[in-house]
Write an enzyme that holds these catalytic residues in place. Structure first.
Site, PDB file in Angstrom:
ATOM      1  N   TYR A   1      -5.131  12.588  -3.821  1.00 54.34           N
ATOM      2  CA  TYR A   1      -5.857  13.433  -3.221  1.00 54.34           C
ATOM      3  C   TYR A   1      -5.632  15.200  -3.665  1.00 54.34           C
ATOM      4  O   TYR A   1      -6.602  15.889  -3.958  1.00 54.34           O
ATOM      5  CB  TYR A   1      -5.542  13.662  -1.682  1.00 54.34           C
ATOM      6  CG  TYR A   1      -6.088  12.539  -1.062  1.00 54.34           C
ATOM      7  CD1 TYR A   1      -7.503  12.356  -0.703  1.00 54.34           C
ATOM      8  CD2 TYR A   1      -5.363  11.324  -0.690  1.00 54.34           C
ATOM      9  CE1 TYR A   1      -8.127  11.127  -0.328  1.00 54.34           C
ATOM     10  CE2 TYR A   1      -5.873  10.231  -0.303  1.00 54.34           C
ATOM     11  CZ  TYR A   1      -7.016  10.193   0.037  1.00 54.34           C
ATOM     12  OH  TYR A   1      -7.642   9.013   0.642  1.00 54.34           O
TER      13      TYR A   1
ATOM     14  N   GLU B   1      -7.697   5.417  -3.442  1.00 55.86           N
ATOM     15  CA  GLU B   1      -7.970   6.192  -2.698  1.00 55.86           C
ATOM     16  C   GLU B   1      -8.298   7.726  -3.343  1.00 55.86           C
ATOM     17  O   GLU B   1      -7.453   8.120  -4.072  1.00 55.86           O
ATOM     18  CB  GLU B   1      -7.147   6.471  -1.636  1.00 55.86           C
ATOM     19  CG  GLU B   1      -7.194   5.080  -0.333  1.00 55.86           C
ATOM     20  CD  GLU B   1      -5.905   5.699   0.418  1.00 55.86           C
ATOM     21  OE1 GLU B   1      -5.541   6.847   0.781  1.00 55.86           O
ATOM     22  OE2 GLU B   1      -5.410   4.557   1.302  1.00 55.86           O
TER      23      GLU B   1
ATOM     24  N   ASN C   1       0.848  -1.095   0.039  1.00 58.06           N
ATOM     25  CA  ASN C   1       0.024   0.054   0.027  1.00 58.06           C
ATOM     26  C   ASN C   1       1.066   1.342  -0.056  1.00 58.06           C
ATOM     27  O   ASN C   1       1.908   1.406   0.720  1.00 58.06           O
ATOM     28  CB  ASN C   1      -0.915   0.007   1.261  1.00 58.06           C
ATOM     29  CG  ASN C   1      -1.785   1.365   1.371  1.00 58.06           C
ATOM     30  OD1 ASN C   1      -2.627   1.302   0.357  1.00 58.06           O
ATOM     31  ND2 ASN C   1      -1.708   2.045   2.357  1.00 58.06           N
ATOM     32  N   GLU C   2       0.457   2.093  -0.963  1.00 63.00           N
ATOM     33  CA  GLU C   2       1.491   3.268  -0.995  1.00 63.00           C
ATOM     34  C   GLU C   2       3.026   3.236  -0.943  1.00 63.00           C
ATOM     35  O   GLU C   2       3.420   3.624  -0.033  1.00 63.00           O
ATOM     36  CB  GLU C   2       0.752   4.458   0.115  1.00 63.00           C
ATOM     37  CG  GLU C   2      -0.564   4.817  -0.286  1.00 63.00           C
ATOM     38  CD  GLU C   2      -1.167   5.816   0.769  1.00 63.00           C
ATOM     39  OE1 GLU C   2      -0.528   5.932   1.768  1.00 63.00           O
ATOM     40  OE2 GLU C   2      -2.089   6.367   0.458  1.00 63.00           O
TER      41      GLU C   2
END
Length: 299
Positions: free
Chosen positions: A189, A255, A49-50
């Site tokens: 984001y 996300e 993840n990330e």
């Protein structure tokens, strides 16, 4: 039909990813249990993840587990960041190979890898140095991960800047990592302003990920915790860059979204987040219509 994407590795503080072979074998054994127990229900897996910001936070900045850095009680930002990133790629390749050999035919799932995806824009629009620095930022944040997964090696600019501190893939490792991800997962984001920086010779010994990259980043947006600013064009640009640079791999946005102030009336109407999602889903649609192989969007 509702599908979920399950992440095997989210954040592990006790597993020392700087110890490559040991961590790789443990992680592969752990993934084997996950595939065996849940593989009939999960068709999309992400191993890490990330990966980029996990490694930077944990081994360059020391702000996330396991909290290692040059200015921490233990760690070395100039070397461990790259060693851990390298080991994560090898661990991913090992897990992907396990799934292909043992589970793919029976379960029919896919194994991917995820990273945090900024859109980079110049601090000064007329600055040629800032424009050049944007490509360096992309090489370090994207190419560090997607270069090996797509081409089997790190970007040339990254190899030049980091030198002998950047681990080298053997021929066998390169072949194992290249093409080992069925899809790319991205978290996005907000964008970041990029400013070229030139270190003075007297400061050149204090090397870390950012000084190697040679840029200063300023993140755009409202980070009060009660709502992010809306930059849908940044999402579209990220998808376009991945399409053009890395062979248009299948992409899942894992996300995206914005928090909300804890206000009952706002929560009942939720107009801001409706508008946010409309804007970002619209940007993804534009990217898809322009040829991006984006297949899913999660918030």
């Amino acid at each position: 039909m509702l599908h979920c994407i399950t992440t095997i590795f989210l954040s592990i503080s006790r597993m020392t990813m700087e110890d490559g072979p040991i961590a790789e074998s443990y992680f592969t054994a752990y993934a084997d249990v996950c595939f065996r127990e849940f593989g009939n229900h999960v068709k999309f897996w992400t191993t890490i993840n990330e990966a980029n910001v996990f490694t930077i936070g944990g081994y360059n900045d020391g702000t996330s587990p396991p909290g290692r850095c040059s200015n921490c009680s233990s760690g070395n930002s100039s070397t461990e960041t790259y060693i851990v990133g390298h080991n994560l790629l090898l661990a991913h390749a090992s897990v992907s190979r396990l799934y292909q050999q043992k589970y793919k035919d029976k379960q029919g799932g896919s194994v991917g890898f995820s990273l945090y995806a900024f859109e980079f824009i110049p601090q000064t629009s007329s600055s040629k140095d800032d424009e050049i620095a944007i490509q360096r930022a992309k090489d370090f944040f994207y190419g560090w991960i997607l270069g090996p997964l797509t081409f089997g090696d790190y970007p040339d600019e990254m190899k030049r800047a980091v030198g002998s501190r950047l681990p080298i893939f053997s021929k066998e490792e390169s072949e194992q990592v290249k093409g080992s991800s069925d899809f790319i997962g991205i978290m996005h984001y907000f964008p970041a302003l990029v400013e070229n920086i030139k270190l003075k010779p007297s400061l050149s010994r204090n090397t870390d990920f950012y000084s190697d990259m040679g840029v200063s980043l300023t993140y755009l947006g409202n980070f009060s915790g009660f709502g992010y600013d809306v930059f849908p064009w940044a999402m579209e640009s990220v998808l376009e860059y991945i399409k053009q640079t890395y062979g248009n791999p299948p992409v899942y946005i894992l996300e995206n979204g914005t928090p909300m102030k804890p206000d009952l009336e706002l929560q009942q109407k939720d107009t801001r987040r409706i508008e946010y999602l409309q804007a970002y889903i619209g940007a993804v649609l534009k990217a898809v219509r322009n040829g991006s192989d984006t297949r899913g969007y999660f918030v």
